[in-house]
Design a protein around this motif. Structure first.
Motif, PDB file in Angstrom:
ATOM      1  N   GLU A  35       0.784  -1.121   0.065  1.00 15.02           N
ATOM      2  CA  GLU A  35      -0.164  -0.011   0.191  1.00 15.02           C
ATOM      3  C   GLU A  35       0.852   1.241  -0.121  1.00 15.02           C
ATOM      4  N   ALA A  36       0.448   2.115  -0.714  1.00 15.27           N
ATOM      5  CA  ALA A  36       1.256   3.453  -0.566  1.00 15.27           C
ATOM      6  C   ALA A  36       0.633   4.572   0.492  1.00 15.27           C
ATOM      7  N   LYS A  37       0.601   3.730   1.793  1.00 16.10           N
ATOM      8  CA  LYS A  37       0.092   4.605   2.827  1.00 16.10           C
ATOM      9  C   LYS A  37       1.060   4.549   3.785  1.00 16.10           C
ATOM     10  N   PRO A  38       1.950   5.487   4.135  1.00  9.13           N
ATOM     11  CA  PRO A  38       2.906   5.259   5.215  1.00  9.13           C
ATOM     12  C   PRO A  38       2.406   4.805   6.505  1.00  9.13           C
ATOM     13  N   GLU A  39       1.467   5.172   7.092  1.00 12.23           N
ATOM     14  CA  GLU A  39       0.947   4.591   8.324  1.00 12.23           C
ATOM     15  C   GLU A  39       0.674   3.208   8.406  1.00 12.23           C
ATOM     16  N   ALA A  40       0.427   2.406   7.075  1.00  5.68           N
ATOM     17  CA  ALA A  40       0.311   0.955   7.094  1.00  5.68           C
ATOM     18  C   ALA A  40       1.601   0.314   7.428  1.00  5.68           C
ATOM     19  N   TRP A  41       2.877   1.168   7.122  1.00  2.17           N
ATOM     20  CA  TRP A  41       4.109   0.210   7.219  1.00  2.17           C
ATOM     21  C   TRP A  41       4.810   0.611   8.664  1.00  2.17           C
ATOM     22  N   LEU A  42       4.106   1.439   9.423  1.00  9.56           N
ATOM     23  CA  LEU A  42       4.672   1.602  10.765  1.00  9.56           C
ATOM     24  C   LEU A  42       4.744   0.362  11.493  1.00  9.56           C
ATOM     25  N   ASP A  43       5.951   0.205  12.591  1.00  9.00           N
ATOM     26  CA  ASP A  43       5.986  -0.756  13.665  1.00  9.00           C
ATOM     27  C   ASP A  43       4.955  -0.410  14.663  1.00  9.00           C
ATOM     28  N   LYS A  44       4.052  -1.107  15.085  1.00  4.59           N
ATOM     29  CA  LYS A  44       2.987  -0.673  15.882  1.00  4.59           C
ATOM     30  C   LYS A  44       3.517  -1.149  17.406  1.00  4.59           C
ATOM     31  N   ALA A  45       4.484  -1.667  17.465  1.00  2.60           N
ATOM     32  CA  ALA A  45       5.116  -2.090  18.945  1.00  2.60           C
ATOM     33  C   ALA A  45       4.877  -0.554  19.758  1.00  2.60           C
ATOM     34  N   PHE A  46       4.560  -0.657  21.039  1.00  2.00           N
ATOM     35  CA  PHE A  46       4.471   0.573  21.686  1.00  2.00           C
ATOM     36  C   PHE A  46       4.605   0.252  23.092  1.00  2.00           C
ATOM     37  N   ILE A  47       4.581   1.181  23.970  1.00  2.00           N
ATOM     38  CA  ILE A  47       4.544   1.074  25.580  1.00  2.00           C
ATOM     39  C   ILE A  47       3.694   0.119  26.011  1.00  2.00           C
ATOM     40  N   ASP A  48       3.972  -0.531  27.107  1.00  2.00           N
ATOM     41  CA  ASP A  48       3.231  -1.429  27.618  1.00  2.00           C
ATOM     42  C   ASP A  48       3.201  -1.139  29.211  1.00  2.00           C
ATOM     43  N   ILE A  49       2.324  -0.447  29.763  1.00  2.00           N
ATOM     44  CA  ILE A  49       2.329  -0.026  31.051  1.00  2.00           C
ATOM     45  C   ILE A  49       1.579  -1.327  31.963  1.00  2.00           C
ATOM     46  N   GLN A  50       2.422  -1.917  32.951  1.00  2.00           N
ATOM     47  CA  GLN A  50       2.136  -2.947  33.563  1.00  2.00           C
ATOM     48  C   GLN A  50       2.286  -2.823  35.328  1.00  2.00           C
ATOM     49  N   LYS A  51       1.389  -3.339  36.281  1.00  2.00           N
ATOM     50  CA  LYS A  51       1.666  -3.243  37.630  1.00  2.00           C
ATOM     51  C   LYS A  51       1.564  -1.706  38.071  1.00  2.00           C
ATOM     52  N   ILE A  52       0.525  -1.229  37.630  1.00  4.66           N
ATOM     53  CA  ILE A  52       0.182   0.364  38.070  1.00  4.66           C
ATOM     54  C   ILE A  52       0.384   0.502  39.441  1.00  4.66           C
ATOM     55  N   ARG A  53       1.019   1.463  40.020  1.00  7.53           N
ATOM     56  CA  ARG A  53       0.803   1.760  41.382  1.00  7.53           C
ATOM     57  C   ARG A  53      -0.002   3.118  41.642  1.00  7.53           C
ATOM     58  N   GLU A  54       0.357   4.208  40.916  1.00  9.26           N
ATOM     59  CA  GLU A  54      -0.352   5.296  41.249  1.00  9.26           C
ATOM     60  C   GLU A  54      -0.293   6.034  39.867  1.00  9.26           C
ATOM     61  N   ILE A  55      -1.785   6.696  39.748  1.00  8.84           N
ATOM     62  CA  ILE A  55      -1.838   7.652  38.567  1.00  8.84           C
ATOM     63  C   ILE A  55      -2.094   9.002  39.141  1.00  8.84           C
ATOM     64  N   ALA A  56      -1.592  10.143  38.693  1.00  6.76           N
ATOM     65  CA  ALA A  56      -1.868  11.347  38.927  1.00  6.76           C
ATOM     66  C   ALA A  56      -2.077  12.377  37.747  1.00  6.76           C
ATOM     67  N   VAL A  57      -3.257  12.972  37.827  1.00  5.16           N
ATOM     68  CA  VAL A  57      -3.713  13.562  36.489  1.00  5.16           C
ATOM     69  C   VAL A  57      -3.796  15.089  36.742  1.00  5.16           C
ATOM     70  N   LYS A  58      -3.270  15.842  35.784  1.00  6.42           N
ATOM     71  CA  LYS A  58      -3.330  17.224  36.007  1.00  6.42           C
ATOM     72  C   LYS A  58      -3.987  17.897  34.990  1.00  6.42           C
ATOM     73  N   MET A  59      -4.922  18.994  35.229  1.00  5.81           N
ATOM     74  CA  MET A  59      -5.963  19.552  34.208  1.00  5.81           C
ATOM     75  C   MET A  59      -5.750  20.999  34.046  1.00  5.81           C
ATOM     76  N   ALA A  60      -6.450  21.735  33.255  1.00  2.00           N
ATOM     77  CA  ALA A  60      -6.303  22.857  33.248  1.00  2.00           C
ATOM     78  C   ALA A  60      -6.948  23.449  34.413  1.00  2.00           C
ATOM     79  N   GLU A  61      -8.094  23.265  34.879  1.00  2.00           N
ATOM     80  CA  GLU A  61      -8.487  23.634  36.154  1.00  2.00           C
ATOM     81  C   GLU A  61      -8.227  22.587  37.310  1.00  2.00           C
TER      82      GLU A  61
END
Length: 440
Positions: free
Chosen positions: A190-216
């Motif tokens: 295919e002549a589509k660049p996105e189709a040729w990408l290696d889709k390996a990615f991060i893999d977050i396991q054993k989450i201990r804590e998540i802290a989220v910050k927003m504009a407000e």
């Protein structure tokens, strides 16, 4: 003399005939060379895939160029800033082209190329196919072909050997007017660049804590768990009466084996991550991910972008107990070394993705966009009963006298008139005796 003249005339006729015949033969050979090719088994019999250093795929809508490393251990997509290409896809394409057999052969004049869609892109407006070029060192073209229209076969034999399947027209420029038919659609080309990408990615396991910050500031939140074995997360920054509404926030599998649709170079980060939400995720095995996620709306469609940085605290030595036995020490050292290696390899792999901007699905990051008010509920303790103040004793009231009996023949009254309260009986007070009075 006459005999000599006759012989010369015959000889001249033979020479002329030979010349004419030779010209006809040359014309036939030239025609065969330019308009047809000999039948063969393989589509690209001379292809040596070990020499291929670049794959170019182009159609009337786009183009993609894949550069293959000299050591054959990596490849990059030029149209995506040199991001890693899928080696599985590259290997699959090269193997198919090297081993592809020909199903049949047709002679199709140039005027009919558009009908089978084997016109090269850039040279025609209609009936354009997909140009595939395999290049070697110094940009030398090792093989070139145009993939044309696909054909559906009912009851035929596909390239896998099973009944039914699809076929495709293929034109190789050096084969002139010969159009080959192969039992393969070349889905990967295919002549589509996105189709040729290696889709390996991060893999977050054993989450201990998540802290989220927003504009407000009031929209942010922080959740976590104390033990890795705990299945439930708690609100770590809870205010009095607040608890995490667990069904409304799924964090245990957040960014666990995710995927992405496309990738953009690091110089696009400021534009694509404008107004991003930030989150810090820490794990029980020492990894820290600083993540940015943003939602951008364009052309009546929403797109979601993610970028991250990663670091890890990986112990380099094992703290052994003082009374550890030698046999236990050996096993523990081996287990520690194996775990250390796994963590170091994971860190090295995921650091390759840091800083890039990934286009992901809404499902991948939707939990990070949830505001505090959406995931927190109030759970107040039941109020303790306050004893009521004792009421003042009511003044005793005299009992009402019994109603008088109705006289015979009297009509019963509908309402009972108010009765006067009984008057308390008066006690007769006798005058005291006069002390001066004479006694009898």
């Amino acid at each position: 003399m006459k005999k000599i003249l006759i012989l010369l005339a015959v000889l001249a006729a033979l020479i002329v005939t030979a010349v004419v015949y030779q010209k006809q033969q040359n014309a036939t050979l030239n025609t065969a060379a330019t308009s047809g090719a000999r039948s063969r088994d393989l589509l690209l019999p001379k292809l040596d895939i070990t020499e291929v250093q670049k794959i170019r795929v182009k159609d009337d809508k786009g183009e993609v160029n894949i550069a293959i490393n000299d050591d054959r251990k990596g490849a990059a997509v030029a149209e995506r800033g040199g991001y890693r290409a899928s080696l599985d896809r590259v290997g699959r394409v090269l193997s198919e082209l090297r081993e592809q057999k020909i199903a049949s052969k047709q002679q199709v004049g140039k005027g009919a190329w558009a009908e089978v869609k084997v016109q090269p892109p850039g040279e025609a407006k209609e009936g354009v196919g997909t140009l595939v070029e395999l290049l070697g060192s110094s940009g030398k073209v090792l093989a070139s072909l145009v993939l044309g229209e696909q054909l559906s076969i009912a009851g035929g034999v596909s390239s896998t050997g099973f009944s039914g399947g699809n076929q495709r027209f293929v034109r190789i420029p050096e084969d002139g007017d010969t159009i080959w038919v192969v039992s393969n659609t070349f889905y990967d080309l295919e002549a589509k660049p996105e189709a040729w990408l290696d889709k390996a990615f991060i893999d977050i396991q054993k989450i201990r804590e998540i802290a989220v910050k927003m504009a407000e500031a009031g929209d942010g939140w922080r959740v976590g768990r104390k033990e890795e074995t705990a299945t439930d997360y708690d609100l770590l920054d809870a205010k009095p009466g607040e608890v995490l509404d667990r069904p409304k926030l799924s964090v245990s599998s957040l960014l666990s084996a995710p995927t992405f649709n496309d990738v953009h170079a690091k110089d696009k980060a400021a534009e694509l991550l404008k107004g991003a939400i930030t989150a810090r995720i820490t794990t029980f095995d020492g990894f820290t991910y600083d993540i940015q996620v943003a939602k951008q709306s364009k052309d009546a469609a929403d797109k979601y972008y993610l970028s991250f940085e990663i670091k890890a605290d990986i112990p380099q030595t094992r703290a052994a107990p003082k009374d550890e036995k030698e046999e236990d020490k050996k096993k523990a050292d081996e287990a520690f070394a194996a775990d250390k290696k796994v963590r170091e390899e994971k860190l090295a792999k995921e650091q390759q993705f840091a800083g890039w901007v990934f286009e992901v699905s809404e499902y991948t990051v939707n939990n990070l966009f949830k505001k505090r008010s959406e995931i927190v509920r109030l759970e107040q303790e039941p109020a303790q009963a306050v004893p009521a103040a004792p009421a003042a004793p009511a003044a005793p009231q005299a009992a009402a006298p019994a109603a008088k009996p109705e006289l015979p023949g009297a009509s019963p009254s509908l309402t009972t008139p108010p009765l006067p309260l009984p008057v308390a009986p008066q006690t007769e007070v006798k005058p005291a005796a006069d002390p001066a009075a004479p006694k009898n």
